[in-house]
Write a protein that holds these residues in place. Structure first.
Motif, PDB file in Angstrom:
ATOM      1  N   ASP A   1     105.205 -19.825  19.958  1.00  0.00           N
ATOM      2  CA  ASP A   1     106.323 -19.419  19.099  1.00  0.00           C
ATOM      3  C   ASP A   1     106.242 -17.933  18.748  1.00  0.00           C
ATOM      4  OD1 ASP A   1     107.344 -21.925  19.086  1.00  0.00           O
ATOM      5  OD2 ASP A   1     106.505 -22.512  17.142  1.00  0.00           O
ATOM      6  N   HIS A   2     105.023 -17.449  18.600  1.00  0.00           N
ATOM      7  CA  HIS A   2     104.829 -16.043  18.239  1.00  0.00           C
ATOM      8  C   HIS A   2     104.791 -15.125  19.467  1.00  0.00           C
ATOM      9  CE1 HIS A   2     103.636 -17.811  14.373  1.00  0.00           C
ATOM     10  NE2 HIS A   2     103.803 -16.623  13.841  1.00  0.00           N
ATOM     11  N   ARG A   3     105.039 -15.662  20.637  1.00  0.00           N
ATOM     12  CA  ARG A   3     105.060 -14.903  21.910  1.00  0.00           C
ATOM     13  C   ARG A   3     103.736 -14.192  22.169  1.00  0.00           C
ATOM     14  NH1 ARG A   3     107.660 -10.800  22.573  1.00  0.00           N
ATOM     15  NH2 ARG A   3     107.910 -10.137  20.420  1.00  0.00           N
ATOM     16  N   ILE A   4     102.656 -14.828  21.779  1.00  0.00           N
ATOM     17  CA  ILE A   4     101.335 -14.241  22.009  1.00  0.00           C
ATOM     18  C   ILE A   4     100.976 -14.367  23.484  1.00  0.00           C
ATOM     19  CG2 ILE A   4      98.880 -14.717  21.557  1.00  0.00           C
ATOM     20  CD1 ILE A   4      99.684 -15.083  18.621  1.00  0.00           C
ATOM     21  N   ALA A   5     100.262 -13.361  23.998  1.00  0.00           N
ATOM     22  CA  ALA A   5      99.970 -13.327  25.430  1.00  0.00           C
ATOM     23  C   ALA A   5      99.043 -14.450  25.862  1.00  0.00           C
ATOM     24  CB  ALA A   5      99.344 -11.973  25.793  1.00  0.00           C
ATOM     25  N   SER A   6      98.041 -14.737  25.041  1.00  0.00           N
ATOM     26  CA  SER A   6      97.023 -15.684  25.479  1.00  0.00           C
ATOM     27  C   SER A   6      96.267 -16.240  24.275  1.00  0.00           C
ATOM     28  CB  SER A   6      96.047 -14.952  26.415  1.00  0.00           C
ATOM     29  OG  SER A   6      94.932 -15.748  26.713  1.00  0.00           O
ATOM     30  N   ILE A   7      95.746 -17.448  24.411  1.00  0.00           N
ATOM     31  CA  ILE A   7      94.776 -17.943  23.430  1.00  0.00           C
ATOM     32  C   ILE A   7      93.466 -18.220  24.163  1.00  0.00           C
ATOM     33  CG2 ILE A   7      96.403 -18.901  21.764  1.00  0.00           C
ATOM     34  CD1 ILE A   7      95.828 -21.685  22.955  1.00  0.00           C
ATOM     35  N   LEU A   8      92.376 -17.912  23.503  1.00  0.00           N
ATOM     36  CA  LEU A   8      91.054 -18.144  24.087  1.00  0.00           C
ATOM     37  C   LEU A   8      90.332 -19.189  23.236  1.00  0.00           C
ATOM     38  CD1 LEU A   8      89.952 -14.442  24.772  1.00  0.00           C
ATOM     39  CD2 LEU A   8      90.892 -16.063  26.422  1.00  0.00           C
ATOM     40  N   ILE A   9      90.027 -20.310  23.828  1.00  0.00           N
ATOM     41  CA  ILE A   9      89.356 -21.389  23.088  1.00  0.00           C
ATOM     42  C   ILE A   9      87.867 -21.059  23.015  1.00  0.00           C
ATOM     43  CG2 ILE A   9      88.966 -23.888  22.972  1.00  0.00           C
ATOM     44  CD1 ILE A   9      91.335 -23.940  25.175  1.00  0.00           C
ATOM     45  N   ASP A  10      87.318 -21.104  21.810  1.00  0.00           N
ATOM     46  CA  ASP A  10      85.895 -20.800  21.645  1.00  0.00           C
ATOM     47  C   ASP A  10      85.117 -22.095  21.537  1.00  0.00           C
ATOM     48  OD1 ASP A  10      87.501 -20.918  19.262  1.00  0.00           O
ATOM     49  OD2 ASP A  10      85.673 -20.615  18.116  1.00  0.00           O
ATOM     50  N   ASN A  11      84.033 -22.198  22.249  1.00  0.00           N
ATOM     51  CA  ASN A  11      83.081 -23.328  22.182  1.00  0.00           C
ATOM     52  C   ASN A  11      83.646 -24.677  22.635  1.00  0.00           C
ATOM     53  OD1 ASN A  11      81.459 -21.396  20.992  1.00  0.00           O
ATOM     54  ND2 ASN A  11      81.559 -22.251  18.953  1.00  0.00           N
ATOM     55  N   LYS A  12      84.832 -25.024  22.151  1.00  0.00           N
ATOM     56  CA  LYS A  12      85.297 -26.409  22.280  1.00  0.00           C
ATOM     57  C   LYS A  12      85.696 -26.817  23.701  1.00  0.00           C
ATOM     58  CE  LYS A  12      85.232 -26.766  17.799  1.00  0.00           C
ATOM     59  NZ  LYS A  12      84.082 -27.388  17.175  1.00  0.00           N
ATOM     60  N   THR A  13      85.883 -25.857  24.559  1.00  0.00           N
ATOM     61  CA  THR A  13      86.450 -26.169  25.872  1.00  0.00           C
ATOM     62  C   THR A  13      85.655 -27.226  26.611  1.00  0.00           C
ATOM     63  OG1 THR A  13      86.502 -23.772  25.938  1.00  0.00           O
ATOM     64  CG2 THR A  13      87.644 -24.928  27.687  1.00  0.00           C
ATOM     65  N   LEU A  14      84.327 -27.190  26.440  1.00  0.00           N
ATOM     66  CA  LEU A  14      83.501 -28.106  27.218  1.00  0.00           C
ATOM     67  C   LEU A  14      83.131 -29.368  26.436  1.00  0.00           C
ATOM     68  CD1 LEU A  14      81.343 -25.353  28.818  1.00  0.00           C
ATOM     69  CD2 LEU A  14      82.736 -26.962  30.076  1.00  0.00           C
ATOM     70  N   HIS A  15      83.722 -29.556  25.287  1.00  0.00           N
ATOM     71  CA  HIS A  15      83.339 -30.701  24.468  1.00  0.00           C
ATOM     72  C   HIS A  15      83.993 -32.003  24.911  1.00  0.00           C
ATOM     73  CE1 HIS A  15      81.940 -28.070  20.829  1.00  0.00           C
ATOM     74  NE2 HIS A  15      81.324 -27.801  21.960  1.00  0.00           N
ATOM     75  N   ALA A  16      84.944 -31.914  25.816  1.00  0.00           N
ATOM     76  CA  ALA A  16      85.568 -33.127  26.350  1.00  0.00           C
ATOM     77  C   ALA A  16      86.093 -32.819  27.745  1.00  0.00           C
ATOM     78  CB  ALA A  16      86.697 -33.604  25.458  1.00  0.00           C
ATOM     79  N   GLU A  17      86.193 -33.854  28.554  1.00  0.00           N
ATOM     80  CA  GLU A  17      86.688 -33.683  29.918  1.00  0.00           C
ATOM     81  C   GLU A  17      88.151 -33.226  29.878  1.00  0.00           C
ATOM     82  OE1 GLU A  17      84.828 -33.395  32.772  1.00  0.00           O
ATOM     83  OE2 GLU A  17      84.459 -35.536  33.064  1.00  0.00           O
ATOM     84  N   TYR A  18      88.471 -32.267  30.703  1.00  0.00           N
ATOM     85  CA  TYR A  18      89.845 -31.768  30.827  1.00  0.00           C
ATOM     86  C   TYR A  18      90.435 -31.344  29.481  1.00  0.00           C
ATOM     87  CZ  TYR A  18      91.101 -32.066  35.665  1.00  0.00           C
ATOM     88  OH  TYR A  18      91.204 -31.809  36.987  1.00  0.00           O
ATOM     89  N   SER A  19      89.597 -30.778  28.646  1.00  0.00           N
ATOM     90  CA  SER A  19      90.032 -30.442  27.296  1.00  0.00           C
ATOM     91  C   SER A  19      91.237 -29.515  27.279  1.00  0.00           C
ATOM     92  CB  SER A  19      88.874 -29.786  26.550  1.00  0.00           C
ATOM     93  OG  SER A  19      88.494 -28.602  27.223  1.00  0.00           O
ATOM     94  N   ILE A  20      91.321 -28.644  28.282  1.00  0.00           N
ATOM     95  CA  ILE A  20      92.373 -27.627  28.229  1.00  0.00           C
ATOM     96  C   ILE A  20      93.766 -28.260  28.278  1.00  0.00           C
ATOM     97  CG2 ILE A  20      93.399 -25.749  29.577  1.00  0.00           C
ATOM     98  CD1 ILE A  20      90.652 -24.582  29.814  1.00  0.00           C
TER      99      ILE A  20
END
Lengths: 395, 235
Positions: free
Chosen positions: B210-229
């Motif tokens: 909504d804020h037209r931000i270029a990107s979000i970077l997930i910290d730490n949590k990405t690997l906490h579950a399969e296919y989290s992204i």
């Protein structure tokens, strides 16, 4: 930077990785969550998760992977107490003794659950164990590959949406995550923590005499397939304040048989294995510099049942116990000269810990503080070891 | 909008940082990258979490790990780049973007210019580790370990030399669903050039979109579950 925890016995060399803050390891820091988290709320979260996966129309709500360990009794009891219909899945590691088979079949009959015991092709399995020993000084990697993938295959094939594991060892030992992270089973977690970075491709490499087609269940299912079928795996220790010695003691009332070990005071963990406190423990000493008893002692320090100095003293006492490794090499089909060569060339640095078939215990009795001793029970001695297929009960 | 992940590299292995102070072990970089690639991660920002003191040999050994990395995912790298010597050590390393923090905070024009000369302006990202304390927004200076008011920062300098700005919510780093999206209001740079990280949760992606931000970077949590992204993408 610290390389040794000031509270427990762990060092920076822990195979799961270790970091420190102000001289205290993350395992000890994370352990403090056991007194700070709202565990009733976390248990409610677990119940909610399980309820979401409970369907009366389906035969099984979840897969519970077991080895017949005392921890499995606690896991299964917990799952059943929450109204789930589990399918118990076990991989036969071919290393059970009569106590191990008793504990497995007693678990299944006592809780009256459906079960599936998978026995891998013995020729292939033995070749992988040989390869694992030769390349990684490890004899359990082939079993770990199967134990962490076969139950997931079953969940996928039968569209069972949940796999319930007991302890998340990366949290309990080194505090890799907080319990509130609610880390789930994944291919990455399996490789990094269950397999110590050694996936099947690395395990086999070149030179192993096994065919690719025989390795189906050693491979973890494709994450995309698991995602498509919404198969998840959770760890109970993220929702319950995990205390193995207390929990495992509770398995006794269900008929679990503990086993006397010369290398540790804990008669519950991996009771019934012919190798866990045998060659596996010796190789652990060679690879990372300490034996399993130090994991147990660290655990008891954190639970407040031992002081660090008591644990250090006990570690040195147990380190004098000797291990008879010859039966493993007989199982592997190694000749006397081959065995001698291996001991002289590959086990020279731990040769002082190799025994000759006696009890292996230290000369003098080891006394434990009452805080620990009251949770223990005299373990049984196995009458037979390395039983590839067994019935643990008379029906 | 891109959905990526932040991976922290400390002494050759990955760690997770919580609230900018507590480090938890994670594992080998290659294993982490293999999974993020499988998950369809759009980009990975590898940061060395340097706090004040940093020895050049440590930098070099981390670069050696980075150099041996095999991945098809675009990689941004930063952390401890304090001199031209550091930039030279990065020659030939397969990275798409270069992340500078202290260089922008300290207004080190020479270092930034040299970075642009080597990597191109389009690849320069400015990392702003921001700590909200009540109504005050403080910027953490990784070089000195000190803090300064965010308003004291020379945003014209950043605007001129950085292609994108990573707004890093330090207070919520490692937390679940806590990212303080209002931090971007304090950054006088077009949202389309902002990257948001620190406590990013499943719901953050929709808000960031909504804020037209270029990107979000997930910290730490990405690997906490399969296919989290996937969960973040459809959050």
């Amino acid at each position: 930077m610290a390389d040794r925890c000031s509270r427990c016995l762990y060092t920076a060399d822990h195979p799961l990785g270790m970091t420190f803050q102000d001289g205290v390891c993350l395992g000890c820091i994370t352990h403090e969550e056991k007194t700070t988290l709202d565990w009733s709320a976390r248990r409610a979260l677990l119940e909610e998760t399980l309820r979401a996966h409970s369907r009366n129309s389906r035969a099984y709500d979840c897969v519970v992977p077991v080895v017949g360990d005392a921890e499995d009794y606690f896991t299964l009891e917990t799952v059943l107490s929450m109204g789930m219909s589990p399918l118990v899945v076990c991989v036969n590691d071919m290393f059970r003794n009569d106590i191990g088979w008793h504990n497995l079949h007693n678990l299944i009959t006592r809780f009256d659950v459906d079960s599936l015991v998978f026995s891998p092709d013995l020729v292939v399995y033995r070749e992988l164990v040989r390869n694992s020993l030769r390349k990684f000084d490890h004899v359990l990697l082939p079993f770990l590959q199967l134990h962490t993938s076969f139950p997931v295959h079953i969940a996928l094939q039968r569209s069972i949406p949940l796999v319930v594991w007991g302890q998340n060892q990366a949290v309990e030992q080194v505090g890799k995550f907080s319990c509130t992270d609610e880390v789930e089973m994944s291919r990455w977690y399996r490789k990094e923590n269950d397999l110590f970075g050694v996936d099947l491709k690395t395990l086999i490499g070149n030179g192993a005499g096994v065919r690719d087609r025989n390795l189906n269940f050693y491979r973890y299912p494709e994450p995309a397939a698991l995602h498509a079928r919404s198969v998840r795996g959770i760890y109970l220790s993220n929702y319950i304040p995990w205390d193995p010695l207390v929990q495992n003691n509770g398995a006794l009332r269900h008929g679990f048989l503990p086993q006397r070990q010369s290398g540790t005071f804990d008669p519950y963990e991996r009771a019934g294995s012919s190798v866990y406190y045998g060659l596996h423990d010796l190789l652990k000493r060679k690879r990372i510099g300490y034996r399993k008893v130090e994991d147990h002692l660290t655990r008891e320090i954190r639970h407040g049942r031992l002081t660090r100095s008591q644990a250090q003293s006990l570690a040195s006492r147990y380190s004098c116990s000797r291990i008879d490794i010859r039966p493993f090499f007989d199982w592997l089909g190694v000749t006397e000269s081959g065995y001698r060569w291996f001991v002289d060339h590959r086990l020279a640095v731990v040769s002082a810990s190799i025994g000759d078939g006696g009890s292996g215990a230290c000369d003098t009795a080891i006394s434990l503080p009452s805080s620990v001793a009251e949770l223990l029970m005299e373990g049984a001695e196995p009458s037979r070891s390395f039983i590839p297929f067994g019935k643990g009960l008379r029906i | 909008m891109r959905i990526g992940s932040v991976v922290l590299l400390q002494r050759g292995v990955c760690v997770q940082s919580i609230h900018w102070s507590l480090f938890r072990p994670l594992g080998g970089l290659q294993t982490v990258m293999d999974e993020l690639e499988q998950f369809g991660c759009d980009e990975v920002t590898i940061i060395r979490p340097v706090r004040k003191v940093d020895a050049f040999p440590d930098f070099q050994s981390d670069i050696a790990v980075l150099r041996s990395l095999k991945t098809m995912t675009p990689v941004a790298f930063g952390g401890g780049i304090r001199s031209v010597k550091h930039l030279d050590a990065l020659a030939g390393v397969p990275i798409e973007r270069l992340v500078l923090s202290s260089a922008f905070v300290n207004r080190d024009e020479r270092l930034v210019e040299q970075a642009i000369r080597r990597f191109g302006r389009q690849s320069i990202q400015c990392l702003l580790p921001i700590l909200r304390t009540g109504d005050r927004l403080q910027l953490l200076n990784c070089d000195t370990g000190g803090q300064l008011a965010l308003s004291d920062l020379d945003f014209d300098f950043i605007d001129a030399f950085a292609n994108e700005v990573i707004v890093y919510d330090c207070a919520n780093e490692g937390a679940r669903q806590r990212c303080d999206l209002s931090l971007i209001d304090a950054i006088p740079i077009d949202n389309a050039r902002l990257v948001l990280s620190g406590g990013v949760g499943h719901g953050t992606s929709a808000q960031a979109l909504d804020h037209r931000i270029a990107s979000i970077l997930i910290d730490n949590k990405t690997l906490h579950a399969e296919y989290s992204i996937e969960r973040y993408r459809h959050g």
